[in-house]
Design a protein around this motif. Structure first.
Motif, PDB file in Angstrom:
ATOM      1  N   ALA A  46       0.821  -1.216   0.000  1.00 14.22           N
ATOM      2  CA  ALA A  46       0.000   0.000   0.000  1.00 14.22           C
ATOM      3  C   ALA A  46       0.853   1.263   0.000  1.00 14.22           C
ATOM      4  N   GLU A  47       1.927   1.264   0.773  1.00 14.44           N
ATOM      5  CA  GLU A  47       2.794   2.449   0.842  1.00 14.44           C
ATOM      6  C   GLU A  47       3.450   2.714  -0.518  1.00 14.44           C
ATOM      7  N   LEU A  48       3.946   1.671  -1.150  1.00 16.44           N
ATOM      8  CA  LEU A  48       4.585   1.828  -2.449  1.00 16.44           C
ATOM      9  C   LEU A  48       3.566   2.226  -3.511  1.00 16.44           C
ATOM     10  N   LEU A  49       2.389   1.635  -3.483  1.00 12.60           N
ATOM     11  CA  LEU A  49       1.336   1.988  -4.444  1.00 12.60           C
ATOM     12  C   LEU A  49       0.976   3.469  -4.312  1.00 12.60           C
ATOM     13  N   THR A  50       0.866   3.950  -3.104  1.00  8.66           N
ATOM     14  CA  THR A  50       0.551   5.366  -2.881  1.00  8.66           C
ATOM     15  C   THR A  50       1.636   6.261  -3.462  1.00  8.66           C
ATOM     16  N   VAL A  51       2.896   5.935  -3.193  1.00  6.82           N
ATOM     17  CA  VAL A  51       4.012   6.734  -3.707  1.00  6.82           C
ATOM     18  C   VAL A  51       4.022   6.728  -5.233  1.00  6.82           C
ATOM     19  N   LEU A  52       3.852   5.566  -5.839  1.00  3.72           N
ATOM     20  CA  LEU A  52       3.863   5.487  -7.298  1.00  3.72           C
ATOM     21  C   LEU A  52       2.731   6.316  -7.905  1.00  3.72           C
ATOM     22  N   ALA A  53       1.574   6.307  -7.246  1.00  2.00           N
ATOM     23  CA  ALA A  53       0.429   7.082  -7.743  1.00  2.00           C
ATOM     24  C   ALA A  53       0.642   8.585  -7.557  1.00  2.00           C
ATOM     25  N   GLU A  54       1.314   8.983  -6.486  1.00  2.00           N
ATOM     26  CA  GLU A  54       1.558  10.397  -6.213  1.00  2.00           C
ATOM     27  C   GLU A  54       2.568  11.004  -7.183  1.00  2.00           C
ATOM     28  N   MET A  55       3.499  10.207  -7.640  1.00  2.00           N
ATOM     29  CA  MET A  55       4.577  10.706  -8.489  1.00  2.00           C
ATOM     30  C   MET A  55       4.047  11.151  -9.848  1.00  2.00           C
ATOM     31  N   GLY A  56       4.666  12.175 -10.387  1.00  2.00           N
ATOM     32  CA  GLY A  56       4.305  12.668 -11.709  1.00  2.00           C
ATOM     33  C   GLY A  56       5.458  12.534 -12.679  1.00  2.00           C
ATOM     34  N   HIS A  57       5.208  12.941 -13.922  1.00  4.42           N
ATOM     35  CA  HIS A  57       6.213  12.869 -14.967  1.00  4.42           C
ATOM     36  C   HIS A  57       7.487  13.605 -14.555  1.00  4.42           C
ATOM     37  N   GLY A  58       8.611  12.921 -14.663  1.00  3.63           N
ATOM     38  CA  GLY A  58       9.898  13.507 -14.305  1.00  3.63           C
ATOM     39  C   GLY A  58      10.326  13.256 -12.878  1.00  3.63           C
ATOM     40  N   ASP A  59       9.388  12.833 -12.014  1.00  2.00           N
ATOM     41  CA  ASP A  59       9.770  12.462 -10.652  1.00  2.00           C
ATOM     42  C   ASP A  59      10.626  11.205 -10.706  1.00  2.00           C
ATOM     43  N   GLU A  60      11.460  11.030  -9.695  1.00  3.41           N
ATOM     44  CA  GLU A  60      12.383   9.895  -9.685  1.00  3.41           C
ATOM     45  C   GLU A  60      12.203   9.031  -8.441  1.00  3.41           C
ATOM     46  N   LEU A  61      12.445   7.732  -8.644  1.00  2.00           N
ATOM     47  CA  LEU A  61      12.335   6.743  -7.579  1.00  2.00           C
ATOM     48  C   LEU A  61      13.656   5.999  -7.479  1.00  2.00           C
ATOM     49  N   VAL A  62      14.172   5.858  -6.264  1.00  4.11           N
ATOM     50  CA  VAL A  62      15.411   5.119  -6.025  1.00  4.11           C
ATOM     51  C   VAL A  62      15.063   3.688  -5.654  1.00  4.11           C
ATOM     52  N   ILE A  63      15.724   2.744  -6.296  1.00  2.00           N
ATOM     53  CA  ILE A  63      15.689   1.343  -5.868  1.00  2.00           C
ATOM     54  C   ILE A  63      17.084   1.060  -5.335  1.00  2.00           C
ATOM     55  N   ALA A  64      17.176   0.725  -4.048  1.00  2.00           N
ATOM     56  CA  ALA A  64      18.467   0.624  -3.367  1.00  2.00           C
ATOM     57  C   ALA A  64      18.746  -0.791  -2.866  1.00  2.00           C
ATOM     58  N   ASP A  65      20.043  -1.118  -2.820  1.00  2.00           N
ATOM     59  CA  ASP A  65      20.451  -2.414  -2.278  1.00  2.00           C
ATOM     60  C   ASP A  65      20.580  -2.341  -0.760  1.00  2.00           C
ATOM     61  N   ARG A  66      20.919  -3.448  -0.144  1.00  2.00           N
ATOM     62  CA  ARG A  66      20.957  -3.518   1.323  1.00  2.00           C
ATOM     63  C   ARG A  66      22.083  -2.700   1.944  1.00  2.00           C
ATOM     64  N   ASN A  67      23.090  -2.315   1.162  1.00  2.00           N
ATOM     65  CA  ASN A  67      24.203  -1.531   1.691  1.00  2.00           C
ATOM     66  C   ASN A  67      24.026  -0.029   1.519  1.00  2.00           C
ATOM     67  N   PHE A  68      23.046   0.378   0.739  1.00  2.00           N
ATOM     68  CA  PHE A  68      22.818   1.790   0.454  1.00  2.00           C
ATOM     69  C   PHE A  68      22.340   2.510   1.715  1.00  2.00           C
ATOM     70  N   PRO A  69      22.786   3.753   1.956  1.00  2.00           N
ATOM     71  CA  PRO A  69      22.316   4.506   3.125  1.00  2.00           C
ATOM     72  C   PRO A  69      20.881   5.002   2.902  1.00  2.00           C
ATOM     73  N   ALA A  70      19.966   4.054   2.791  1.00  2.00           N
ATOM     74  CA  ALA A  70      18.595   4.342   2.358  1.00  2.00           C
ATOM     75  C   ALA A  70      17.837   5.276   3.288  1.00  2.00           C
TER      76      ALA A  70
END
Length: 148
Positions: free
Chosen positions: A11-35
């Motif tokens: 639900a949290e990810l679905l909300t974020v994806l729906a809120e984002m507009g054209h040109g917005d960016e999403l980070v997909i991070a690995d387990r070592n990234f300072p997320a």
């Protein structure tokens, strides 16, 4: 449960994806990234956890809903290997295949130096932390437009 929405999309990810507009960016991070620290500086301030999922699995699910930007040559950025920025590593090749398949075209991906990647990630909308074990499994995806 919703029909046709990939089960990894919570639900949290679905909300974020729906809120984002054209040109917005999403980070997909690995387990070592300072997320968490990077996410605190993003537009939403959110770090969404996808435990038990690697970066390519997360991207495969996200890209069922998220169009990549077609108005730029490289809608995806990845972190270059420190000391060998031209290195062609497996996690990058795997992500390229996932993106190309999802979009039905060759998707441009550029490499950024580690600290430049961190700075770019701070300008994103949100961070999705995976449990990706492969080093350099970090990506920034630029959202495109849905054409009907």
């Amino acid at each position: 449960m919703l029909k046709t929405i990939h089960p990894l999309i919570n639900a949290e990810l679905l909300t974020v994806l729906a809120e984002m507009g054209h040109g917005d960016e999403l980070v997909i991070a690995d387990r070592n990234f300072p997320a968490e620290s990077v996410a605190a500086e993003t537009v939403s301030g959110l770090c969404i956890q996808l435990a038990g999922v690697d970066a390519t699995e997360a991207a495969r699910a996200i890209l069922t809903l998220f169009p990549l930007d077609t108005f730029v040559d490289t809608p995806v950025q990845t972190m270059a290997v420190v000391g060998d920025p031209a290195a062609d590593i497996e996690v990058h090749r795997a992500m390229q295949a996932v993106m190309d398949e999802a979009e039905g075209r060759a998707v441009g991906m550029e490499k950024a130096e580690r600290f430049a990647f961190y700075e770019a990630a701070k300008k994103a909308y949100a961070v999705v932390r995976t449990t990706e074990a492969r080093p350099y499994g970090n990506f920034i995806l630029k959202k495109g437009v849905v054409f009907d």
